[in-house]
Design a protein around this motif. Structure first.
Motif: not given
Length: 313
Positions: A156-174, A79-84, A194-198
């Motif tokens: 862009s397969l990479i672009g769509y894949g990264l956005l899907c990964a961002a959505v999944i990352s945010e879901a896992l964060f919650t 939710g912090v690193f991969l999502f961004n 937050t410490i891990w994210g830093c």
């Protein structure tokens, strides 16, 4: 849980998602002055210092099990690193309309993953609320936009894949955060995530810091970093963990729609970006989804209560 606690949870989640939406607006200013990873390192570094001090004063450092340490790490990683990273790079490679459609599915993905991984039963009313939230966000992001952003076109397969990964990352964060709220306080979870994210942002952040001129940012630029650290991260994260600890996952999923509404309203007020009828309709749908989900959860709680027959009219 009584109605008073439920209302507190709803208010906490609303404020938290509003701050996240505001971070999109403030982030536009910050990334014009600071490199992305350096800005993230400064944000989470400052937030970590503030949170450590508050945690030591209010609660002390809790004893963590190995499982909890791993879960906190994966929550920060997703939710912090991969999502961004996935979101920022994915948006650069994907047309605005398509990226809006993909990112609008976040509430749905949260509910689906909770069904598979946590076996959480979701009523049809909750599904309606989640679908409404998805539609509302899609209307805000998609309707009225050009078919492609400037300089971005085609598939862009990479672009769509990264956005899907961002959505999944945010879901896992919650979802991971909700699983941790049984034993750890919202303040403790916020601090360790937050410490891990830093720590995760240190390698790339330091690399960008080596060649960066720290005399360049104005005082207001540093205030923006402080806002992202204290208001969005310290206050926003803690309120979000407090809220999701008290409500069903599908309800918290609907509340993520506030991010789009907050970002839209603040972009209009602060950045003077235009707001059309499609935006107003989308916001009304999102608000309706949140109200519907809240009523659905209250009704489900009443139905499951042993005294529900006596309480009903």
């Amino acid at each position: 849980m009584n109605m008073k606690d439920t209302v507190k949870a709803y208010i906490a989640m609303s404020i938290a998602m509003t701050t996240v939406g505001s971070s999109i607006v403030v982030g536009k200013w910050v990334t014009q002055v600071f490199p992305v990873f350096l800005a993230s390192l400064l944000r989470f570094g400052l937030a970590s210092l503030v949170l450590i001090i508050i945690l030591l004063i209010k609660e002390g450092v809790p004893k963590l099990t190995r499982k909890e340490i791993v879960l906190l790490f994966f929550q920060a990683l997703t939710g912090v690193f991969l999502f961004n990273i996935c979101l920022l790079i994915g948006l650069q490679k994907t047309p605005a309309t398509e990226s809006g459609i993909i990112t609008s599915t976040t509430p749905m993905v949260i509910s689906v993953l909770s069904l598979f991984f946590f076996k959480e039963k979701i009523s049809w009313r909750s599904w309606v609320g989640v679908i409404m939230a998805v539609l509302g966000i899609a209307v805000i992001h998609v309707m009225g936009q050009a078919p492609a952003s400037e300089g971005v076109g085609g598939f862009s397969l990479i672009g769509y894949g990264l956005l899907c990964a961002a959505v999944i990352s945010e879901a896992l964060f919650t979802l991971i955060g909700k699983s941790l709220t049984d034993r750890l306080s919202p303040l403790a979870i916020t601090t360790f995530v937050t410490i891990w994210g830093c720590l995760l942002f240190i390698p790339l952040g330091v690399y960008q810091a080596i060649s960066y001129d720290f005399y360049h940012p104005a005082f207001t630029d540093w205030l923006c970093i402080a806002y992202l650290a204290i208001v969005v991260t310290v206050i926003g994260f803690a309120l979000w963990y407090f809220g999701i600890s008290s409500v069903a996952t599908s309800t918290s999923a609907s509340f993520t729609g506030i991010i789009a509404v907050s970002a839209l309203v603040l972009s209009n007020l602060l950045l003077h970006e235009p707001m059309g009828w499609n935006h107003i309709i989308g916001m009304l749908i999102v608000v309706g989804a949140i109200i519907f989900s809240a009523q659905s959860e209250r009704r489900s709680t009443q139905d499951s209560s042993p005294d529900s027959e006596q309480l009903s009219l």
